[in-house]
Design an enzyme around this catalytic site. Structure first.
Site, PDB file in Angstrom:
ATOM      1  N   LYS A 143       0.856  -1.001  -0.099  1.00  0.00           N
ATOM      2  CA  LYS A 143       0.008  -0.062  -0.142  1.00  0.00           C
ATOM      3  C   LYS A 143       0.888   1.225  -0.045  1.00  0.00           C
ATOM      4  O   LYS A 143       2.146   1.089   0.446  1.00  0.00           O
ATOM      5  CB  LYS A 143      -0.944   0.001   1.247  1.00  0.00           C
ATOM      6  CG  LYS A 143      -2.170   0.835   0.895  1.00  0.00           C
ATOM      7  CD  LYS A 143      -3.190   0.123   0.226  1.00  0.00           C
ATOM      8  CE  LYS A 143      -4.555   0.876   0.135  1.00  0.00           C
ATOM      9  NZ  LYS A 143      -5.672  -0.079  -0.491  1.00  0.00           N
ATOM     10  N   GLY A 168     -20.638   6.167   4.886  1.00  0.00           N
ATOM     11  CA  GLY A 168     -19.798   6.580   3.477  1.00  0.00           C
ATOM     12  C   GLY A 168     -20.470   6.146   2.393  1.00  0.00           C
ATOM     13  O   GLY A 168     -20.484   4.990   2.146  1.00  0.00           O
ATOM     14  N   VAL A 169     -20.750   7.279   1.624  1.00  0.00           N
ATOM     15  CA  VAL A 169     -21.599   6.702   0.212  1.00  0.00           C
ATOM     16  C   VAL A 169     -20.664   7.434  -0.776  1.00  0.00           C
ATOM     17  O   VAL A 169     -21.083   8.219  -1.776  1.00  0.00           O
ATOM     18  CB  VAL A 169     -22.846   7.259   0.103  1.00  0.00           C
ATOM     19  CG1 VAL A 169     -23.914   6.178   0.840  1.00  0.00           C
ATOM     20  CG2 VAL A 169     -23.159   8.453   0.685  1.00  0.00           C
ATOM     21  N   GLY A 170     -19.351   7.347  -0.945  1.00  0.00           N
ATOM     22  CA  GLY A 170     -18.342   7.854  -1.781  1.00  0.00           C
ATOM     23  C   GLY A 170     -18.322   6.851  -2.886  1.00  0.00           C
ATOM     24  O   GLY A 170     -19.268   6.394  -3.585  1.00  0.00           O
ATOM     25  N   LYS A 171     -17.143   6.565  -3.446  1.00  0.00           N
ATOM     26  CA  LYS A 171     -16.996   5.751  -4.357  1.00  0.00           C
ATOM     27  C   LYS A 171     -17.526   4.244  -4.328  1.00  0.00           C
ATOM     28  O   LYS A 171     -18.155   3.829  -5.227  1.00  0.00           O
ATOM     29  CB  LYS A 171     -15.582   5.637  -4.730  1.00  0.00           C
ATOM     30  CG  LYS A 171     -14.846   6.865  -5.409  1.00  0.00           C
ATOM     31  CD  LYS A 171     -13.615   6.627  -5.915  1.00  0.00           C
ATOM     32  CE  LYS A 171     -12.323   6.482  -5.063  1.00  0.00           C
ATOM     33  NZ  LYS A 171     -11.011   6.077  -5.658  1.00  0.00           N
ATOM     34  N   VAL A 172     -17.436   3.759  -3.437  1.00  0.00           N
ATOM     35  CA  VAL A 172     -17.939   2.264  -3.105  1.00  0.00           C
ATOM     36  C   VAL A 172     -19.248   2.355  -2.633  1.00  0.00           C
ATOM     37  O   VAL A 172     -20.099   1.730  -3.043  1.00  0.00           O
ATOM     38  CB  VAL A 172     -16.774   1.606  -2.223  1.00  0.00           C
ATOM     39  CG1 VAL A 172     -17.400   0.047  -1.971  1.00  0.00           C
ATOM     40  CG2 VAL A 172     -15.467   1.358  -2.871  1.00  0.00           C
ATOM     41  N   GLY A 173     -19.230   3.194  -1.564  1.00  0.00           N
ATOM     42  CA  GLY A 173     -20.689   3.287  -0.870  1.00  0.00           C
ATOM     43  C   GLY A 173     -21.751   3.505  -1.756  1.00  0.00           C
ATOM     44  O   GLY A 173     -22.921   2.968  -1.671  1.00  0.00           O
TER      45      GLY A 173
END
Length: 362
Positions: free
Chosen positions: A83, A183-188
């Site tokens: 990472k 969390g509703v960004g890219k994945v959510g």
């Protein structure tokens, strides 16, 4: 600096290599951590984030890279765990020059580490990195890449959630269940779509208001609450942490009403022992690196010449992998997090040993 060096050796005692990257001209300050190459070259995304201190960045990159080793192993990939983090606010610091400087540093590792997207980085950023580096995945489709890996991260998380629902309620569906997504960004955002299509009632929260507005524009039936604290304290069947790590603290577990925890965030357990608390409260935990490996599967497929259909088919296997984890946990009388670790460690040990013998010509 001597104190930080001591801390890195103590904190990263499991890791093969930790590299500090600095480029004064562009403001680049990055850390690359390679946890293990027992199964193959390390692959993991680059997180661009305004850490409060270098020590915080070091801790995060060490935790994340270790998780990638386990994630790749459990997903059956011939890859190790690595990472990277870039310290700073991507909104003000990110530039083509910085990304290309970062690409030169990754290139200098000679293929021991392949990078990809993570929080704060996107496929177009990887295109810039790739102008200086051969060891990049998650590039845009226009450049032959896998594109946005959050698509299959969300899909795999949903498949893991279905496996958990089968254990908890006897059927592999979330239809009729209340699912809280933090969390509703890219994945959510992609996960919300799967949940609604399967018939769930969805409640969401996010500190980034534009992300919430985007979800509401697409799915007006979604309910929004003001904070994660309010979400975990509400009546839920399933809790899906999809933001940053450390979401499952003692305090959260104590108030959580959900029967299942299954989300896309990495390193959800705030400290060792939380998995025991979840089990004692009767909460079924789907180990994060087990269910969120779809994104890794997606970008790893790029190394073979990307096929979304092939990657999606592989990601669908997360359902069976998650079910295997739950079965081992029940058989051995341990929490699912411990069972997942055992399965991942067994493959790293057995396959890694044979691979080492072959590479050494022994």
């Amino acid at each position: 600096m001597s104190d930080m060096t001591v801390d890195v050796f103590e904190l990263g005692s499991e890791h093969e290599q930790v590299v500090f990257c600095n480029d004064a001209a562009t403001g680049l300050r990055a850390i690359v951590a390679i946890h293990s190459t027992a199964l193959g070259p390390a692959l993991g995304g680059t997180r661009f984030y305004p850490y409060a201190s270098t020590a915080d960045a070091v801790q995060d990159v060490l935790n994340l890279s270790r998780g990638m080793s386990y994630k790749a192993s459990l997903a059956g990939l011939d890859l190790g765990g690595g990472k990277a983090v870039i310290i700073g606010d991507p909104a003000s610091l990110k530039s083509e020059a910085l990304l290309r400087a970062y690409g030169r540093f990754v290139q200098s590792l000679g293929g021991r580490y392949y990078t990809a997207c993570d929080v704060g980085t996107f496929s177009p950023d990887m295109d810039h990195v790739a102008r200086e580096c051969s060891y990049v995945t998650g590039r845009t489709v226009a450049h032959g890449g896998a594109g946005d890996s959050s698509v299959l991260t969300a899909y795999g998380t949903f498949e893991g959630m279905r496996a958990a629902a089968e254990v908890a309620w006897g059927v592999p569906t979330v239809a009729g269940r209340v699912v809280g997504v933090a969390g509703v960004g890219k994945v959510g955002r992609h996960l919300v779509r799967h949940l609604i299509e399967d018939g769930a009632t969805v409640v969401v929260t996010d500190v980034h208001r534009p992300s919430v507005e985007r979800v509401l524009d697409e799915y007006p039936q979604v309910t929004v609450v003001d904070s994660t604290e309010a979400l975990v304290a509400s009546a839920l069947d399933i809790y899906a942490p999809c933001a940053l790590g450390g979401a499952l603290t003692d305090e959260v577990v104590e108030v959580l009403s959900a029967r299942i925890v299954c989300g896309a965030a990495n390193n959800q357990l705030a400290h060792p022992g939380v998995e025991k608390m979840l089990e004692e409260r009767g909460i079924l935990y789907a180990p994060d690196y087990c269910v969120n490996s779809g994104g890794l599967i997606q970008v790893a497929d790029e190394l073979e010449g990307f096929s979304f259909e092939r990657a999606e088919q592989r990601a669908s296997g997360i359902f069976d992998t998650t079910r295997n984890v739950f079965e081992l946990a029940a058989r051995d009388g341990v929490p699912p997090a411990v069972a997942a670790d055992r399965l991942a460690e067994r493959r790293m040990r057995d396959v890694g040993r044979l691979r080492g013998i072959w590479l050494s010509g022994g």
